[in-house]
Structures are given as C-alpha cells and as structure tokens.
Design a protein around this motif. Structure first.
Motif, PDB file in Angstrom:
ATOM      1  N   SER A   1      34.062  48.672  35.600  1.00 18.32           N
ATOM      2  CA  SER A   1      33.687  48.221  36.938  1.00 18.32           C
ATOM      3  C   SER A   1      33.525  46.702  36.978  1.00 18.32           C
ATOM      4  O   SER A   1      33.792  46.082  38.008  1.00 18.32           O
ATOM      5  N   ALA A   2      33.112  46.096  35.875  1.00 22.03           N
ATOM      6  CA  ALA A   2      33.011  44.631  35.842  1.00 22.03           C
ATOM      7  C   ALA A   2      34.394  44.000  35.932  1.00 22.03           C
ATOM      8  O   ALA A   2      34.576  42.988  36.627  1.00 22.03           O
ATOM      9  N   LEU A   3      35.379  44.596  35.267  1.00 22.31           N
ATOM     10  CA  LEU A   3      36.744  44.079  35.360  1.00 22.31           C
ATOM     11  C   LEU A   3      37.308  44.255  36.763  1.00 22.31           C
ATOM     12  O   LEU A   3      38.021  43.387  37.261  1.00 22.31           O
TER      13      LEU A   3
ATOM     14  N   GLY B   1      37.933  47.281  48.487  1.00 25.53           N
ATOM     15  CA  GLY B   1      38.087  48.560  47.800  1.00 25.53           C
ATOM     16  C   GLY B   1      37.828  48.465  46.309  1.00 25.53           C
ATOM     17  O   GLY B   1      37.266  49.380  45.710  1.00 25.53           O
ATOM     18  N   LEU B   2      38.225  47.357  45.700  1.00 30.39           N
ATOM     19  CA  LEU B   2      37.987  47.195  44.269  1.00 30.39           C
ATOM     20  C   LEU B   2      36.508  47.027  43.960  1.00 30.39           C
ATOM     21  O   LEU B   2      36.022  47.505  42.934  1.00 30.39           O
ATOM     22  N   VAL B   3      35.780  46.359  44.841  1.00 29.36           N
ATOM     23  CA  VAL B   3      34.336  46.220  44.643  1.00 29.36           C
ATOM     24  C   VAL B   3      33.662  47.596  44.704  1.00 29.36           C
ATOM     25  O   VAL B   3      32.714  47.869  43.972  1.00 29.36           O
ATOM     26  N   ARG B   4      34.191  48.472  45.550  1.00 28.21           N
ATOM     27  CA  ARG B   4      33.649  49.829  45.647  1.00 28.21           C
ATOM     28  C   ARG B   4      34.059  50.712  44.471  1.00 28.21           C
ATOM     29  O   ARG B   4      33.556  51.812  44.320  1.00 28.21           O
ATOM     30  N   GLY B   5      35.019  50.236  43.662  1.00 26.80           N
ATOM     31  CA  GLY B   5      35.431  50.993  42.495  1.00 26.80           C
ATOM     32  C   GLY B   5      36.517  52.016  42.771  1.00 26.80           C
ATOM     33  O   GLY B   5      36.664  52.983  42.018  1.00 26.80           O
ATOM     34  N   TRP B   6      37.282  51.828  43.810  1.00 27.02           N
ATOM     35  CA  TRP B   6      38.357  52.761  44.154  1.00 27.02           C
ATOM     36  C   TRP B   6      39.525  52.556  43.198  1.00 27.02           C
ATOM     37  O   TRP B   6      40.332  51.652  43.363  1.00 27.02           O
ATOM     38  N   ARG B   7      39.637  53.441  42.218  1.00 28.04           N
ATOM     39  CA  ARG B   7      40.675  53.307  41.204  1.00 28.04           C
ATOM     40  C   ARG B   7      42.061  53.575  41.768  1.00 28.04           C
ATOM     41  O   ARG B   7      43.033  52.977  41.331  1.00 28.04           O
TER      42      ARG B   7
ATOM     43  N   ALA C   1      47.904  33.617  39.692  1.00 26.68           N
ATOM     44  CA  ALA C   1      46.817  34.480  40.151  1.00 26.68           C
ATOM     45  C   ALA C   1      47.251  35.946  40.165  1.00 26.68           C
ATOM     46  O   ALA C   1      46.490  36.831  39.743  1.00 26.68           O
ATOM     47  N   TYR C   2      48.460  36.210  40.633  1.00 30.52           N
ATOM     48  CA  TYR C   2      48.963  37.586  40.623  1.00 30.52           C
ATOM     49  C   TYR C   2      49.102  38.111  39.194  1.00 30.52           C
ATOM     50  O   TYR C   2      48.775  39.272  38.918  1.00 30.52           O
ATOM     51  N   ALA C   3      49.579  37.284  38.285  1.00 29.64           N
ATOM     52  CA  ALA C   3      49.749  37.719  36.892  1.00 29.64           C
ATOM     53  C   ALA C   3      48.398  38.050  36.257  1.00 29.64           C
ATOM     54  O   ALA C   3      48.261  39.086  35.587  1.00 29.64           O
ATOM     55  N   VAL C   4      47.408  37.212  36.475  1.00 30.69           N
ATOM     56  CA  VAL C   4      46.074  37.479  35.920  1.00 30.69           C
ATOM     57  C   VAL C   4      45.476  38.724  36.573  1.00 30.69           C
ATOM     58  O   VAL C   4      44.827  39.542  35.912  1.00 30.69           O
ATOM     59  N   PHE C   5      45.717  38.907  37.873  1.00 34.44           N
ATOM     60  CA  PHE C   5      45.224  40.096  38.565  1.00 34.44           C
ATOM     61  C   PHE C   5      45.819  41.364  37.960  1.00 34.44           C
ATOM     62  O   PHE C   5      45.111  42.345  37.746  1.00 34.44           O
ATOM     63  N   VAL C   6      47.112  41.335  37.674  1.00 35.96           N
ATOM     64  CA  VAL C   6      47.760  42.506  37.086  1.00 35.96           C
ATOM     65  C   VAL C   6      47.152  42.815  35.726  1.00 35.96           C
ATOM     66  O   VAL C   6      46.862  43.973  35.407  1.00 35.96           O
ATOM     67  N   VAL C   7      46.919  41.796  34.920  1.00 38.36           N
ATOM     68  CA  VAL C   7      46.352  42.012  33.584  1.00 38.36           C
ATOM     69  C   VAL C   7      44.931  42.554  33.688  1.00 38.36           C
ATOM     70  O   VAL C   7      44.557  43.507  32.989  1.00 38.36           O
ATOM     71  N   LEU C   8      44.104  41.983  34.564  1.00 40.82           N
ATOM     72  CA  LEU C   8      42.727  42.462  34.730  1.00 40.82           C
ATOM     73  C   LEU C   8      42.690  43.901  35.236  1.00 40.82           C
ATOM     74  O   LEU C   8      41.913  44.726  34.747  1.00 40.82           O
ATOM     75  N   THR C   9      43.521  44.199  36.206  1.00 45.92           N
ATOM     76  CA  THR C   9      43.536  45.538  36.774  1.00 45.92           C
ATOM     77  C   THR C   9      44.036  46.553  35.744  1.00 45.92           C
ATOM     78  O   THR C   9      43.483  47.649  35.619  1.00 45.92           O
ATOM     79  N   PHE C  10      45.061  46.176  34.999  1.00 40.52           N
ATOM     80  CA  PHE C  10      45.560  47.066  33.949  1.00 40.52           C
ATOM     81  C   PHE C  10      44.469  47.339  32.921  1.00 40.52           C
ATOM     82  O   PHE C  10      44.276  48.477  32.486  1.00 40.52           O
ATOM     83  N   ALA C  11      43.755  46.308  32.517  1.00 39.89           N
ATOM     84  CA  ALA C  11      42.684  46.481  31.522  1.00 39.89           C
ATOM     85  C   ALA C  11      41.585  47.393  32.057  1.00 39.89           C
ATOM     86  O   ALA C  11      41.065  48.247  31.335  1.00 39.89           O
TER      87      ALA C  11
ATOM     88  N   LEU D   1      41.880  49.733  34.379  1.00 40.10           N
ATOM     89  CA  LEU D   1      42.382  51.100  34.485  1.00 40.10           C
ATOM     90  C   LEU D   1      42.587  51.725  33.104  1.00 40.10           C
ATOM     91  O   LEU D   1      42.417  52.929  32.938  1.00 40.10           O
ATOM     92  N   TRP D   2      42.929  50.935  32.125  1.00 41.49           N
ATOM     93  CA  TRP D   2      43.145  51.435  30.770  1.00 41.49           C
ATOM     94  C   TRP D   2      41.833  51.916  30.159  1.00 41.49           C
ATOM     95  O   TRP D   2      41.807  52.903  29.438  1.00 41.49           O
ATOM     96  N   GLN D   3      40.743  51.206  30.444  1.00 39.76           N
ATOM     97  CA  GLN D   3      39.449  51.570  29.869  1.00 39.76           C
ATOM     98  C   GLN D   3      38.908  52.870  30.443  1.00 39.76           C
ATOM     99  O   GLN D   3      38.080  53.514  29.830  1.00 39.76           O
ATOM    100  N   GLY D   4      39.309  53.227  31.615  1.00 41.87           N
ATOM    101  CA  GLY D   4      38.804  54.450  32.222  1.00 41.87           C
ATOM    102  C   GLY D   4      37.545  54.192  33.015  1.00 41.87           C
ATOM    103  O   GLY D   4      37.095  53.063  33.185  1.00 41.87           O
ATOM    104  N   ARG D   5      36.986  55.270  33.477  1.00 46.75           N
ATOM    105  CA  ARG D   5      35.777  55.174  34.304  1.00 46.75           C
ATOM    106  C   ARG D   5      34.552  54.897  33.435  1.00 46.75           C
ATOM    107  O   ARG D   5      34.504  55.263  32.267  1.00 46.75           O
ATOM    108  N   ASP D   6      33.552  54.287  34.063  1.00 48.91           N
ATOM    109  CA  ASP D   6      32.280  54.098  33.382  1.00 48.91           C
ATOM    110  C   ASP D   6      31.588  55.453  33.241  1.00 48.91           C
ATOM    111  O   ASP D   6      31.720  56.331  34.097  1.00 48.91           O
ATOM    112  N   ALA D   7      30.852  55.627  32.160  1.00 54.92           N
ATOM    113  CA  ALA D   7      30.136  56.881  31.949  1.00 54.92           C
ATOM    114  C   ALA D   7      29.014  57.011  32.961  1.00 54.92           C
ATOM    115  O   ALA D   7      28.342  56.036  33.313  1.00 54.92           O
ATOM    116  N   ARG D   8      28.829  58.232  33.421  1.00 52.25           N
ATOM    117  CA  ARG D   8      27.755  58.475  34.382  1.00 52.25           C
ATOM    118  C   ARG D   8      26.428  58.621  33.653  1.00 52.25           C
ATOM    119  O   ARG D   8      26.363  59.115  32.525  1.00 52.25           O
ATOM    120  N   VAL D   9      25.380  58.236  34.320  1.00 56.16           N
ATOM    121  CA  VAL D   9      24.041  58.358  33.762  1.00 56.16           C
ATOM    122  C   VAL D   9      23.588  59.797  33.934  1.00 56.16           C
ATOM    123  O   VAL D   9      23.801  60.415  34.985  1.00 56.16           O
TER     124      VAL D   9
END
Length: 123
Positions: free
Chosen positions: A3-5, A49-55, A92-102, A104-112
């Motif tokens: 979610s930080a990414l 949408g990204l701030v809300r975490g919409w994958r 900016a687009y290239a960095v955005f793609v790398v951040l978004t890929f990273a 999405l690759w990590q997956g969702r944050d674990a729920r408490v």
C-alpha cells in the motif's frame, strides 16, 4: 509495504497529471482539445483509486502507462510543447510503471486479526 508503494505511485500519477496540464496550457487548451485535458482528469481519477488501494485500477493504470510511453515518444519533436516536458513525462511514466509493478508483485498487505483475546497455543 504494497500500500505504501501504491501511495507513492498515486503521488507520481498526480505529478503526471500536472505535467499533462502544463503541456495542455503550453499547447493551448483550445488547440489541444480533449486530448490535452483528458490525461489530466484520468490521472487524478487513477491517483484517487490508488490511494484507496484499488489493485484492479493499478493493473489498468500500469498497462495504460505503458501505452502512454509510446504515445509520448510519438510526440517528441512535434508540436509546440518543449521536448524536455515530453522527456519528463516519459521518465515519470517509466517510474510509475516500475512502482506499480512492484506493488502488484508484492501482493496485498496482510490483514490484522480480529481477535482481541489472547490465544493459548498448545491447549
């Protein structure tokens, strides 16, 4: 961490929207038409949408950013917008793609866990 990414990608998408707005103003909003204003509006919607975490939106935005890289490359050297602005958009687009890929690759944050009582192991 994911979610930080996504939040960092959202801030970067706001920057991309601002760069598109500057390009539309330089080219002339009336001359640029919807092609100049639409990326700015879309970038703001994607950032929200990204701030809300919409994958699902992150997947679409990443694919759209890859296509946008090609579109921006096609505009380098043409039109009234300075090339440095196009190169900033490309970066900016290239960095955005790398951040978004990273993200999405990590997956969702674990729920408490919902439990508030102590759990005894071994009984």
């Amino acid at each position: 961490m994911s979610s930080a990414l996504l939040r960092m990608a959202a801030v970067l998408m706001l920057l991309i929207g601002g760069l598109h707005a500057v390009a539309a103003v330089i080219a002339g909003v009336m001359a640029a038409g919807m092609a100049g204003v639409l990326p700015t509006v879309a970038a703001m919607i994607v950032a929200a949408g990204l701030v809300r975490g919409w994958r699902w939106l992150a997947w679409l935005a990443m694919l759209g950013a890859i296509v946008a890289i090609g579109a921006v490359l096609g505009r380098v050297g043409a039109g009234p917008v300075p090339d440095i602005l196009h190169y900033l958009l490309l970066a900016a687009y290239a960095v955005f793609v790398v951040l978004t890929f990273a993200a999405l690759w990590q997956g969702r944050d674990a729920r408490v866990a919902d439990r508030s009582e102590p759990v005894e192991i071994g009984k």
